[in-house]
Design an enzyme around this catalytic site. Structure first.
Site, short mmCIF file in Angstrom:
data_model
loop_
_atom_site.label_atom_id
_atom_site.label_comp_id
_atom_site.label_asym_id
_atom_site.label_seq_id
_atom_site.Cartn_x
_atom_site.Cartn_y
_atom_site.Cartn_z
N GLN A 294 -32.71 40.51 -31.81
CA GLN A 294 -31.25 40.41 -31.74
C GLN A 294 -30.63 41.61 -32.45
O GLN A 294 -31.19 42.14 -33.41
CB GLN A 294 -30.75 39.13 -32.42
CG GLN A 294 -31.05 37.85 -31.67
CD GLN A 294 -30.57 36.65 -32.45
OE1 GLN A 294 -31.34 35.97 -33.12
NE2 GLN A 294 -29.28 36.38 -32.37
N LYS A 315 -34.91 39.91 -41.03
CA LYS A 315 -33.48 40.16 -40.92
C LYS A 315 -33.13 41.36 -41.79
O LYS A 315 -33.55 41.45 -42.95
CB LYS A 315 -32.66 38.94 -41.37
CG LYS A 315 -32.75 37.75 -40.44
CD LYS A 315 -31.80 36.64 -40.88
CE LYS A 315 -31.87 35.44 -39.95
NZ LYS A 315 -30.93 34.36 -40.36
N ASP A 412 -23.18 25.39 -42.55
CA ASP A 412 -23.04 26.07 -41.25
C ASP A 412 -24.14 25.60 -40.30
O ASP A 412 -24.94 26.40 -39.80
CB ASP A 412 -23.10 27.58 -41.44
CG ASP A 412 -22.59 28.34 -40.21
OD1 ASP A 412 -22.23 27.69 -39.21
OD2 ASP A 412 -22.57 29.59 -40.24
#
Length: 554
Positions: A294, A315, A412
């Site tokens: 991504q 990440k 979240d």
């Protein structure tokens, strides 16, 4: 005489309810759906039209009325028409609660097609098997796509109660021309009592609807005209799961509620963040990046290896990322620090050798991918069954039981913050980089803070109060995402109007082909008051029981 009064009262109430909703609501559906006079005559014995959708306005009062189907009527009909100037795509599904008594109903139109611009009447055959006498509930679900590009979809649910006798009577009609007369049994003394009670109850309902319209008019003076679409529905959300007519779990599973407000967990202190990073620091040279999964404006997610023998997700941020973005990556990446559970994507390590582009590592199989992207991929997600959806929901509920037992509030919960492997094992992850990788899921309401508005409970939206109860709300939205293949919740609602929608009792509508039992669990998560929402131990028990029941027949 009493029966005639009852029949005329029902027709008058249905149409009066429609008139009230037309007066106080503006629901653009761009079509007509109604029962023509012949159909009303067959079912209720009077000549009148009953509109479910009139010129784009949805009559929720009529939709909520369960219409009885007499024993000598073997099919029911609906009339519809597209008012959009073009045919509207639709899909239709009919389900009976007892297929032994009432086998799968037959529809004389295709299950997927287009609503024509001219009036069309279609029929649904409801032929009983005749093996024993019973009353069978029938649910007709229709999904109409108004605007595919904007994901503007209207969901309509009609309910019928088919009366089946031990020996099926002679046919009145079978998917053909509608007869105008039906045999009606004479009224009894009990019927008179029922009629009187029904009329009294109906009068109370009408008064409540009138009061609601007055309140809505007053609100519009302050807030302007709010958009209303039939993609949403008003839900009685403060009820236990077992209130669903077909719920198969034990009554004690989810009936308890919070005895007090759940704990609230604050943000990490800088000293605690530095301690966590120091404990998880790894050498950057041991990390090898293989391919990019991504990419956002500044965020990147890679597949790679650690120490050449452990598959990981990595990440990181781009070189041009600001210091604020770097800090968010580290702070949010450390939010699930120390979580040791099979349903949680735990942080394996972090590298801050290059302070401008730190790495955050997660231990994950080589086939792991983002759950939302998986659901949006037609080649992967369209084969998912209801059983698998319940299984995935159960895995995530168990993970959140673990988090909440350690005083951690996620804040979240959404499919974008979960991962899935090729065995459909789902794990909950942190929200680091989500604002950058999924910008359409976050909105700024004028406070310079991007928030997942469509996933937030009312108290989190209004006052930024996050707790175990706000996590329960978001979990209900996540289950809705699973059932809709990651559709955007409340896609037609302006983010600034979400507060008014939720306060007025509007929630996401039941997804197409979503079982009533599963939707009841979702709706229970959306209770307005935090103390009325289930904790995750209750959700896990309810989902586990439902999973055990449905897998007995698969």
């Amino acid at each position: 005489m009493a029966k005639k009064i009852y029949e005329y009262s029902i027709i008058w109430l249905l149409n009066f309810g429609c008139w009230l909703l037309l007066l106080c609501c503006n629901v653009q559906s761009h079509l007509n759906v109604y029962l023509n006079p012949q159909e009303v005559m067959r079912l209720l014995g009077v000549s009148a039209e009953v509109y479910y959708v009139r010129e784009g306005h949805v009559n929720n009062y009529a939709l909520n009325f369960i219409v009885p189907v007499p024993a000598n009527v073997r099919d029911i009909t609906f009339t519809w028409q597209s008012l959009a100037g073009r045919p509207l795509p639709y899909s239709i599904n009919v389900v009976s609660t007892d297929q032994e008594i009432l086998p799968r109903p037959f529809i004389n139109i295709s299950q997927i097609g287009e609503i024509p611009t001219n009036e069309q009447t279609f029929a649904i055959g409801l032929k009983c098997s005749g093996i024993r006498a019973s009353e069978v509930d029938v649910t007709i679900s229709i999904e109409v796509i108004l605007n595919r590009a904007l994901s503007n979809v209207t969901h309509l649910v009609f309910r019928r109660k088919r009366i089946c006798l031990l020996a099926e009577p002679e046919e009145n009609t079978v998917l053909g021309p509608v007869l105008l007369e039906t045999a009606v049994p004479p009224p009894t003394g009990i019927l008179t009592i029922i009629v009187s009670s029904s009329l009294a109850l109906a009068l109370v309902i009408i008064l409540l609807m009138t009061a609601y319209c007055v309140r809505r008019s007053a609100k519009r003076q302050n807030h302007g005209q709010l958009m209303r679409t039939s993609s949403f529905q008003r839900l009685n959300t403060n009820v236990p799961c077992q209130q669903s007519a077909t719920y198969i779990g034990p009554p004690s599973i989810i009936s308890p509620i919070h005895s007090s407000l759940p704990r609230k967990v604050g943000t990490q202190q800088p000293e605690e963040l530095h301690r966590r990073i120091s404990e998880l620091t790894v050498e950057r040279c041991r990390v090898r990046l293989s391919n990019l999964l991504q990419e956002g404006t500044f965020g990147r997610v890679y597949r790679g290896t650690y120490n050449d023998n452990q598959d990981v997700l990595v990440k990181t941020v781009a070189q041009h990322a600001s210091q604020m973005q770097v800090s968010l990556l580290l702070q949010e990446g450390m939010s699930l620090y120390g979580a040791s559970h099979q349903g949680i994507l735990s942080v394996l390590g972090v590298s801050i050798e290059d302070h401008t582009t730190p790495f955050v590592l997660y231990s994950a199989p080589n086939t792991t991918r983002n759950l939302k992207l998986f659901l949006l991929d037609p080649s992967c997600a369209r084969t998912i069954t209801t059983v698998q959806i319940v299984m995935m929901s159960t895995q995530l509920a168990q993970a959140l039981v673990h988090l909440h037992s350690h005083g951690v509030v996620h804040k979240d919960i959404a499919t974008r913050n979960c991962v899935i492997d090729d065995q459909l094992r789902v794990k909950l992850s942190d929200s680091s980089l989500s604002r950058d990788l999924f910008p359409g899921d976050y909105n700024c309401l004028g406070d310079s803070e991007n928030r997942p508005v469509k996933w937030l409970s009312l108290e989190a939206l209004q006052h930024k109060q996050f707790s175990e109860a706000s996590d329960s709300w978001a979990f209900g939205v996540l289950m809705w995402e699973l059932c809709t293949y990651a559709k955007q919740p409340y896609s037609e609602v302006d983010p600034f109007e979400m507060e008014h929608y939720l306060k007025d009792g509007y929630r996401l509508a039941q997804p197409f082909n979503c079982p009533d039992e599963l939707f009841t669990i979702m709706a229970y998560c959306w209770a307005l008051l935090p103390v009325e929402r289930p904790i995750f131990a209750q959700l896990n028990a309810c989902l586990s029981e439902f999973y055990a029941q449905v897998t007995r027949y698969v």
